[in-house]
Write a protein that holds these residues in place. Structure first.
Motif, PDB file in Angstrom:
ATOM      1  N   SER A 275       0.846  -1.195   0.000  1.00 46.13           N
ATOM      2  CA  SER A 275       0.000   0.000   0.000  1.00 46.13           C
ATOM      3  C   SER A 275       0.884   1.249   0.000  1.00 46.13           C
ATOM      4  CB  SER A 275      -0.873  -0.012   1.255  1.00 46.13           C
ATOM      5  OG  SER A 275      -1.393   1.280   1.483  1.00 46.13           O
ATOM      6  N   CYS A 276       0.443   2.261  -0.745  1.00 48.34           N
ATOM      7  CA  CYS A 276       1.160   3.548  -0.734  1.00 48.34           C
ATOM      8  C   CYS A 276       0.297   4.598  -0.042  1.00 48.34           C
ATOM      9  CB  CYS A 276       1.488   3.984  -2.159  1.00 48.34           C
ATOM     10  SG  CYS A 276       2.532   2.794  -3.031  1.00 48.34           S
ATOM     11  N   SER A 277      -0.705   4.153   0.713  1.00 47.87           N
ATOM     12  CA  SER A 277      -1.597   5.086   1.398  1.00 47.87           C
ATOM     13  C   SER A 277      -0.867   5.769   2.548  1.00 47.87           C
ATOM     14  CB  SER A 277      -2.815   4.340   1.930  1.00 47.87           C
ATOM     15  OG  SER A 277      -3.592   3.904   0.838  1.00 47.87           O
TER      16      SER A 277
ATOM     17  N   SER B 191       3.468  -1.537 -13.347  1.00 47.95           N
ATOM     18  CA  SER B 191       4.250  -1.499 -12.101  1.00 47.95           C
ATOM     19  C   SER B 191       3.485  -2.226 -10.989  1.00 47.95           C
ATOM     20  CB  SER B 191       4.597  -0.058 -11.703  1.00 47.95           C
ATOM     21  OG  SER B 191       3.445   0.757 -11.690  1.00 47.95           O
ATOM     22  N   ALA B 192       2.159  -1.996 -10.939  1.00 46.37           N
ATOM     23  CA  ALA B 192       1.367  -2.667  -9.889  1.00 46.37           C
ATOM     24  C   ALA B 192       1.407  -4.176 -10.084  1.00 46.37           C
ATOM     25  CB  ALA B 192      -0.073  -2.162  -9.913  1.00 46.37           C
ATOM     26  N   SER B 193       1.287  -4.622 -11.343  1.00 47.39           N
ATOM     27  CA  SER B 193       1.205  -6.078 -11.505  1.00 47.39           C
ATOM     28  C   SER B 193       2.562  -6.734 -11.245  1.00 47.39           C
ATOM     29  CB  SER B 193       0.561  -6.469 -12.837  1.00 47.39           C
ATOM     30  OG  SER B 193       1.502  -6.396 -13.852  1.00 47.39           O
ATOM     31  N   ILE B 194       3.662  -6.061 -11.578  1.00 51.18           N
ATOM     32  CA  ILE B 194       4.987  -6.632 -11.254  1.00 51.18           C
ATOM     33  C   ILE B 194       5.108  -6.783  -9.729  1.00 51.18           C
ATOM     34  CG2 ILE B 194       7.482  -6.132 -11.202  1.00 51.18           C
ATOM     35  CD1 ILE B 194       7.029  -4.579 -13.893  1.00 51.18           C
ATOM     36  N   LEU B 195       4.744  -5.719  -9.016  1.00 57.89           N
ATOM     37  CA  LEU B 195       4.942  -5.731  -7.558  1.00 57.89           C
ATOM     38  C   LEU B 195       3.986  -6.708  -6.873  1.00 57.89           C
ATOM     39  CD1 LEU B 195       5.697  -1.952  -7.187  1.00 57.89           C
ATOM     40  CD2 LEU B 195       7.249  -3.833  -6.597  1.00 57.89           C
ATOM     41  N   GLU B 196       2.750  -6.766  -7.365  1.00 57.78           N
ATOM     42  CA  GLU B 196       1.799  -7.717  -6.760  1.00 57.78           C
ATOM     43  C   GLU B 196       2.263  -9.156  -6.993  1.00 57.78           C
ATOM     44  OE1 GLU B 196      -2.374  -7.032  -7.568  1.00 57.78           O
ATOM     45  OE2 GLU B 196      -2.064  -4.868  -7.488  1.00 57.78           O
ATOM     46  N   ALA B 197       2.747  -9.438  -8.212  1.00 58.95           N
ATOM     47  CA  ALA B 197       3.226 -10.801  -8.495  1.00 58.95           C
ATOM     48  C   ALA B 197       4.428 -11.125  -7.608  1.00 58.95           C
ATOM     49  CB  ALA B 197       3.593 -10.927  -9.968  1.00 58.95           C
TER      50      ALA B 197
ATOM     51  N   THR C 253      -0.176  -8.258   5.849  1.00 58.19           N
ATOM     52  CA  THR C 253      -0.020  -7.585   4.561  1.00 58.19           C
ATOM     53  C   THR C 253      -0.762  -6.258   4.588  1.00 58.19           C
ATOM     54  OG1 THR C 253      -1.941  -8.556   3.488  1.00 58.19           O
ATOM     55  CG2 THR C 253       0.054  -9.822   3.384  1.00 58.19           C
ATOM     56  N   ALA C 254      -0.149  -5.235   4.021  1.00 62.35           N
ATOM     57  CA  ALA C 254      -0.777  -3.910   4.002  1.00 62.35           C
ATOM     58  C   ALA C 254      -1.193  -3.571   2.582  1.00 62.35           C
ATOM     59  CB  ALA C 254       0.195  -2.859   4.531  1.00 62.35           C
ATOM     60  N   GLY C 255      -2.485  -3.304   2.410  1.00 60.59           N
ATOM     61  CA  GLY C 255      -3.024  -2.931   1.105  1.00 60.59           C
ATOM     62  C   GLY C 255      -4.022  -3.959   0.607  1.00 60.59           C
ATOM     63  N   GLY C 256      -5.118  -3.465   0.035  1.00 58.08           N
ATOM     64  CA  GLY C 256      -6.182  -4.357  -0.427  1.00 58.08           C
ATOM     65  C   GLY C 256      -5.760  -5.190  -1.630  1.00 58.08           C
ATOM     66  N   GLU C 257      -5.238  -4.528  -2.664  1.00 56.30           N
ATOM     67  CA  GLU C 257      -4.819  -5.263  -3.863  1.00 56.30           C
ATOM     68  C   GLU C 257      -3.669  -6.201  -3.498  1.00 56.30           C
ATOM     69  OE1 GLU C 257      -6.420  -5.044  -6.785  1.00 56.30           O
ATOM     70  OE2 GLU C 257      -7.764  -3.597  -5.842  1.00 56.30           O
TER      71      GLU C 257
END
Ligand SMILES: Nc1ncnc2c1ncn2[C@@H]1O[C@H](COP(=O)(O)OP(=O)(O)O)[C@@H](O)[C@H]1O
Ligand SMILES: O=C(O)[C@@H](O)C(=O)COP(=O)(O)O
Length: 419
Positions: free
Chosen positions: A258-260, A332-338, A357-361
């Motif tokens: 998460s970047c919140s 960028s999101a999909s690289i980091l999520e994977a 884990t922090a962040g919904g996605e």
């Protein structure tokens, strides 16, 4: 029986614990449950989907499948569509299309809803959504990596995404016990979505009372809590689901994507406290496998007694923008999520039994990578952030980006001598 469909995984745990707190026995599934799910006795089912940022058609199809499952399992007496308390979506986003599809499938003329969650500082007044003492569009949510929120007027936000009109049930209607009357009025005007003002928990309790018989309701966990309170009052044996929840134990690790604003504080707090920390740098390496290998090789060098480590990609808005400009938002999101999903698997293979884990996605990516089908709702590490205890595999604390005190990640990963 209440059946909730949540558009992300942290939201699902948030709504599940809001129901359980009121004594509603609640089952939580990650993704569509199996057709013949063996389940203990329950009064509510929450199905966690990862549909907040996927393509519209996909979000609609998955939500309709969840509705069909709830109906087939007698869990659709009241359906609750759980979206974020900051209405996370884009003008081309998924809240409208999913609501249109659910309302059409259920043949519901008007759907009451509110993202208000006063305990988290989200309040709705005259249809405007506030975060703390500022409008949503002026809050840090305007910098969200995937769903930047720059407007604050809920009917306008939803109408941009939906085929139908939206209106407002204002605070005097709520406080004057006039919700039902106002809904009838709006319905007569051809409005399909009614945003209910709520500044305090008592407003949500009143809305819950008024809406207890509505077939389809939507919003954040606050209104689900109001409905649960109304159902618990009329249900024999209410309170049975509120038994003390178990606390997990064992080696822990924290994964933050998460970047919140609140997660950035929590990450900073862990680093300041001296926890070992490893940053995933998508600019330096765009291969999810090798990013994950690097992080796990670093983990393997840690000595006992350092405290649970943190592996994170969280960045403040200006630096995040640079990554997104260079690599693209989705890429960028999909690289980091994977990468984070693979790291989660590697950590579990290495003996980690508690994953924060922090962040919904990000949480969605971790749960999917681990293949966890669901779990029991355990103790709350913070309001709306319960431990989830699957029948096998690690205990999971799926933290919404903006929830918890600044020390939550640090504190939630304490309390085991092996760390
Ligand atoms: N450094 C980064 N660069 C680009 N995208 C990032 C970075 N760090 C995280 N992200 C992405 O930002 C998104 C954050 O969303 P999410 O995990 O839902 O957090 P929140 O709960 O705060 O909304 C994820 O898709 C994540 O992969
Ligand atoms: O309603 C909320 O704020 C949360 O339950 C939620 O949906 C959080 O989403 P993320 O901020 O993406 O974790």
């Amino acid at each position: 029986m209440i059946g909730a469909i949540a558009d992300d995984f942290t939201g699902a745990t948030d709504v599940a614990v809001a129901l359980r707190r009121r004594g509603i026995r609640t089952l939580l599934y990650f993704g569509l449950p199996p057709q013949r799910a063996e389940a203990p006795e329950h009064d509510a089912v929450v199905i966690a989907l990862k549909t907040r940022t996927v393509h519209k058609a996909d979000a609609v199809a998955r939500s309709l499948r969840a509705l069909r499952w709830l109906r087939a399992h007698g869990a659709a007496e009241q359906v609750y569509f759980k979206y974020c308390s900051t209405f996370d979506s884009t003008p081309d986003g998924n809240i409208g299309p999913v609501l249109d599809a659910l309302a059409d499938a259920m043949d519901v003329p008007i759907v009451p809803m509110t993202p208000s969650s006063p305990e988290h500082g989200r309040t709705q007044y005259n249809g405007y959504l506030f975060v703390g003492d500022v409008l949503l569009g002026e809050s840090p949510m305007r910098h969200h990596p995937l769903t930047p929120m720059t407007d604050s007027y809920l009917p306008r936000l939803l109408e941009a995404q939906s085929a139908y009109r939206s209106g407002v049930v204002t605070l005097p209607h709520v406080r004057g016990r006039g919700v039902e009357r106002r809904l009838a009025e709006l319905r007569g005007q051809g409005v399909r979505y009614a945003f209910v003002d709520a500044l305090e928990d008592d407003d949500l309790m009143e809305a819950g009372r008024a809406l207890a018989g509505a077939p389809l309701v939507a919003g954040a966990a606050g209104l689900a809590g109001g409905l649960a309170a109304a159902h618990a009052r009329t249900r024999a044996g209410a309170g049975h689901g509120g038994a003390p929840a178990p606390e997990p134990s064992g080696p822990a690790a924290v994964l933050a994507g998460s970047c919140s604003a609140r997660t950035l504080e929590q990450v900073h707090h862990m680093i300041e406290a001296g926890r070992p920390a490893y940053r995933l740098d998508a600019l330096a390496d765009q291969n999810a496998d090798s990013l994950a290998r690097g992080a796990l090789a670093w983990y393997d060098t840690l000595r006992q007694g350092t405290g649970a480590p943190l592996i994170y990609s969280s960045l403040e808005p200006a630096k995040l923008r640079r990554v997104q400009e260079a690599l693209g938002v989705e890429r960028s999101a999909s690289i980091l999520e994977a990468a984070i999903g693979r790291i989660a698997r590697g950590l579990v293979e290495r003996g980690v039994t508690r994953l924060v884990t922090a962040g919904g996605e990000t949480s969605g990516a971790v749960v999917s990578a681990l293949g966890v089908p669901g779990g029991v709702i355990g103790a709350e590490a913070a309001r709306g952030v319960p431990w989830i205890l699957p029948s096998s595999g690690p205990a999971l604390l799926l933290k919404s980006g903006n929830f918890g005190d600044p020390d939550l990640l640090l504190e939630a990963s304490l309390a085991d001598p092996r760390n």
